[in-house]
Design a protein around this motif. Structure first.
Motif, PDB file in Angstrom:
ATOM      1  N   PRO A 166      44.260 -38.276 -15.473  1.00 36.39           N
ATOM      2  CA  PRO A 166      44.330 -39.591 -16.131  1.00 36.39           C
ATOM      3  C   PRO A 166      45.193 -40.562 -15.319  1.00 36.39           C
ATOM      4  O   PRO A 166      46.175 -40.174 -14.681  1.00 36.39           O
ATOM      5  CB  PRO A 166      44.950 -39.282 -17.493  1.00 36.39           C
ATOM      6  N   LEU A 167      44.833 -41.823 -15.385  1.00 36.62           N
ATOM      7  CA  LEU A 167      45.478 -42.838 -14.569  1.00 36.62           C
ATOM      8  C   LEU A 167      46.976 -42.906 -14.814  1.00 36.62           C
ATOM      9  O   LEU A 167      47.771 -43.048 -13.875  1.00 36.62           O
ATOM     10  CB  LEU A 167      44.833 -44.208 -14.855  1.00 36.62           C
ATOM     11  N   GLU A 168      47.381 -42.788 -16.105  1.00 37.59           N
ATOM     12  CA  GLU A 168      48.804 -42.916 -16.406  1.00 37.59           C
ATOM     13  C   GLU A 168      49.612 -41.726 -15.896  1.00 37.59           C
ATOM     14  O   GLU A 168      50.846 -41.797 -15.801  1.00 37.59           O
ATOM     15  CB  GLU A 168      49.017 -43.080 -17.919  1.00 37.59           C
ATOM     16  N   GLU A 169      48.949 -40.612 -15.503  1.00 35.81           N
ATOM     17  CA  GLU A 169      49.661 -39.440 -15.013  1.00 35.81           C
ATOM     18  C   GLU A 169      49.671 -39.345 -13.477  1.00 35.81           C
ATOM     19  O   GLU A 169      50.264 -38.424 -12.916  1.00 35.81           O
ATOM     20  CB  GLU A 169      49.032 -38.167 -15.591  1.00 35.81           C
ATOM     21  N   LEU A 170      49.008 -40.318 -12.826  1.00 33.23           N
ATOM     22  CA  LEU A 170      48.991 -40.313 -11.356  1.00 33.23           C
ATOM     23  C   LEU A 170      50.392 -40.627 -10.820  1.00 33.23           C
ATOM     24  O   LEU A 170      51.128 -41.438 -11.397  1.00 33.23           O
ATOM     25  CB  LEU A 170      48.005 -41.346 -10.825  1.00 33.23           C
TER      26      LEU A 170
END
Length: 748
Positions: free
Chosen positions: A572-576
């Motif tokens: 997920p983008l927020e975990e990159l």
């Protein structure tokens, strides 16, 4: 005495040793007897000066006695030398005339004997190499292996004994005899050098131990200083009276002090080269035959002496514009050699002076001088390193250089001879100078005026060569400073390019290692291969590998690659992993990407990561960095672009191993000949050798970068005929090596 020339004696001596000994006797007497006459003349002047100062012992009485018996001394000395050669011809006969009885000596007699022994010992040490060769060759010629120095009429020991006997039988004061020995020693120093040189050459030409080499060392003896304590009259120095004299007629000792040091000896290498050339000339003349002499007369041979030859050459020098077309070489294959053309001009000049012989010849040593200089200029005028105008300039110097060679053999023996230095300086000013810039045209104009002065003012005084060379070199000094600055800039520019290439290669290898096998989106690939590579290259050049700025940039690269790995796993983008804006901005700023452009570039990277995490394939993401970003190269091209390009693909080069070895020996300051176009060959200098790649930076005489190449690439160009290494350190040395090559080819 036979009227045969020395060369004819050498040819006949191959079958009749007696005729060869006749030639050696003739050579000895022609040089030693004039030396004795000059010495007695100087003693005469010395005694006269002493008488004017009130000296009772060495005064008018001694002067009168010397003048009364002067002719007898010369005759008795000549008879002793002839008797010595007679004993060589007949081994069964021994000369007793020079053997002195064992008697008690008075104090004056002992001093006289010591002065005579010093004469022999000092000259024997000075001419040790020549005497070693001479003794072995005379022993081989006469079949007497253990020939003693006292029995060899060519040695200083024999000559000193002959002189003592000739003087001892006269009613002279012991002090006067000692003075005679001292002045004779001074004159013999030069006379014997020429005699030994010519005699060894004749023996080699006759096949007497031609491959013999000397092992003795030369001990320089400042014979010119001998006898200085006898008064100021001895200070004026000995002036050689023969052609090719050590000091030369009309030249004082001071003229040669800068390059001969009064020894009459050059370096062993130069002496060997000169002796080799004299030997090769014999075979060359034989191979040329009538084409060289250009005369078909059958009448009696008439030999021009040195004075007559110099008079003829003076006429040629003054009338040079009228004869220049005949003496000027062109590239015609059927044209007669320059030596033949020059001989024809000498014959015509002799006829103008009233010599009507149709079988005119030059004296042996004069012939060597004329032929060597003609061959030297043949090489210069035929060589590709000069254009037509430059060849015409150099051709005008031919006659003055022939006159110098006739009078002074040191032209071929000493690298710092004034005439030799002038020719090298003129060549330096002309080589590679095509008059393309105003400064180059001014320099060529100065060369013209220098040659005009030489042709117009040279009157057999070598001092004019010294003056003209110093003036031309001083004028070139201002040009040389500009050329050295251009050369320095070329070296600095090449050094910068080498460091840039090395840093760029190292950075690209490091980025490739970190990147691995990842297939990145186009925007990330462009960021790494273009902007990050440029930034890291700048950092390595300025701060070095492993510096804080370098480590910070590499952490940014690893952050981007780590984010890519997570995105490729559909994280997920927020975990990159977050991208450090500061580190990425530093990378972009070094390429001129600042402010909003930098922010847009970073947003493009984040957008690509988001689309990759959303399921798109890396190859399908068409996001690009902003087009307005401009990469600035770190090094500006300020100097002229190279005339030639660097050769690539060294793994397929074709070259000779021997030539490669010579190329590897090139050092900074070495000169080679390089073909820069189909019609042009120029000298180029090794200005700088890269410690990184080992490539050589070659610049022309103006300091302009011409070529950057490895030794292998130069060897490959040499095989193609585009590169050649000079044999000598200067244009004169290189030309002499080429002359030797031509003579060897002709002999074979």
């Amino acid at each position: 005495m036979s009227s045969r020339t020395p060369t004819e004696f050498a040819d006949a001596g191959r079958t009749d040793p007696g005729l060869l000994l006749d030639a050696l006797q003739k050579q000895t007497l022609e040089r030693v007897l004039p030396a004795l006459d000059r010495a007695l003349g100087r003693v005469d002047d010395y005694l006269f000066d002493r008488s004017q100062s009130g000296d009772d012992t060495l005064g008018l009485t001694a002067l009168r006695d010397l003048r009364r018996i002067r002719g007898q001394i010369g005759r008795r000395f000549e008879q002793a030398v002839i008797a010595g050669f007679r004993s060589l011809r007949d081994p069964r006969s021994t000369s007793q005339s020079l053997q002195s009885a064992l008697t008690l000596l008075s104090e004056d007699g002992l001093e006289e004997q010591l002065a005579n022994e010093q004469l022999a010992e000092s000259l024997a040490r000075m001419h040790a190499p020549s005497l070693e060769l001479l003794a072995k060759r005379i022993g081989d010629l006469t079949g007497r292996e253990n020939l003693q120095a006292a029995d060899n009429p060519l040695t200083p020991t024999f000559i000193a004994a002959a002189m003592r006997n000739a003087v001892g039988e006269q009613d002279l004061d012991a002090a006067v005899r000692i003075v005679i020995f001292k002045f004779f020693e001074r004159e013999l120093a030069t006379a014997l050098a020429h005699a030994y040189e010519r005699i060894n050459t004749l023996l080699v030409a006759a096949g007497v131990l031609p491959d013999l080499r000397s092992t003795a060392r030369v001990e320089p003896m400042h014979v010119a200083a001998a006898g200085q304590s006898m008064g100021n009259a001895a200070h004026d120095g000995a002036r050689g009276g023969g052609h090719w004299a050590g000091t030369g007629e009309g030249m004082s000792e001071g003229d040669g002090a800068g390059y001969g040091h009064g020894t009459g000896q050059g370096s062993p290498a130069d002496q060997a080269m000169f002796t080799n050339l004299l030997g090769l000339l014999q075979g060359w003349r034989t191979s040329m035959g009538p084409a060289l002499h250009g005369q078909t007369g059958t009448g009696p041979i008439q030999t021009l002496n040195s004075t007559e030859l110099l008079s003829i050459l003076t006429l040629l020098q003054r009338d040079l514009p009228a004869t220049l077309q005949q003496l000027q070489r062109t590239s015609g294959a059927d044209e007669a050699p320059l030596a033949a053309q020059l001989r024809q001009e000498v014959v015509q000049g002799a006829r103008k002076l009233g010599v009507n012989s149709d079988n005119l010849h030059l004296d042996g040593l004069d012939e060597d001088a004329v032929d060597l200089v003609a061959l030297l200029f043949d090489v210069l005028l035929d060589g590709p390193q000069f254009d037509i105008d430059t060849r015409r300039k150099i051709g005008r110097m031919l006659v003055p250089y022939v006159k110098v060679a006739v009078k002074d053999r040191r032209l071929f023996l000493f690298k710092d001879h004034p005439a030799r230095r002038l020719l090298n300086t003129v060549a330096e000013a002309c080589e590679g100078n095509h008059g393309e810039a105003p400064q180059e045209r001014e320099l060529l104009g100065r060369v013209d005026s220098t040659i005009e002065r030489l042709v117009g003012e040279f009157n057999e005084d070598v001092a004019i060569f010294e003056t003209l060379e110093q003036e031309l070199r001083a004028y070139m000094a201002q040009h040389r400073k500009r050329f050295e600055l251009a050369e320095k800039r070329a070296a600095e520019g090449q050094r910068g390019r080498e460091r840039l290439d090395q840093s760029r290669s190292a950075v690209n290898a490091e980025l490739a290692q970190h990147r691995g096998e990842r297939e990145l989106p186009a925007v990330m690939d462009e960021f790494l291969t273009r902007y990050t590579s440029h930034h890291l290259t700048q950092v390595v050049l300025r701060d070095g590998h492993g510096s804080p700025r370098h480590d910070e940039a590499m952490r940014a690269v690893d952050e981007l690659l780590l984010a890519f790995d997570y995105a490729e796993l559909r994280t997920p983008l927020e975990e990159l992993p977050a991208l450090s804006s500061a580190a990425f901005e530093a990378i972009l700023v070094s390429s001129g990407c600042t402010g909003q452009a930098a922010e847009a570039a970073i947003d493009s990277l984040r957008n690509a990561l988001a689309r990759l995490a959303g399921g798109e394939r890396a190859t399908d993401i068409a996001i690009r960095l902003p087009e307005q970003v401009i990469v600035v190269e770190p090094i500006q091209q300020t100097e002229r672009e190279p005339i030639l390009e660097v050769i690539a693909g060294t793994d397929t080069l074709d070259f000779d191993a021997t030539v490669l070895g010579r190329m590897r020996k090139l050092q900074i300051g070495s000169w080679i000949q390089l073909q820069t176009s189909a019609e042009r060959v120029e000298p180029v200098k090794v200005s700088w050798i890269s410690p990184i790649s080992g490539r050589l930076l070659l610049v022309n005489r103006r300091g302009i970068r011409v070529l950057v190449a490895s030794v292998g690439e130069l060897a490959a160009m040499a095989k193609l005929g585009k590169v050649s290494v000079r044999e000598g350190d200067s244009i004169f040395d290189d030309a002499m090596h080429q002359v030797a090559g031509r003579l060897k080819s002709s002999a074979s």
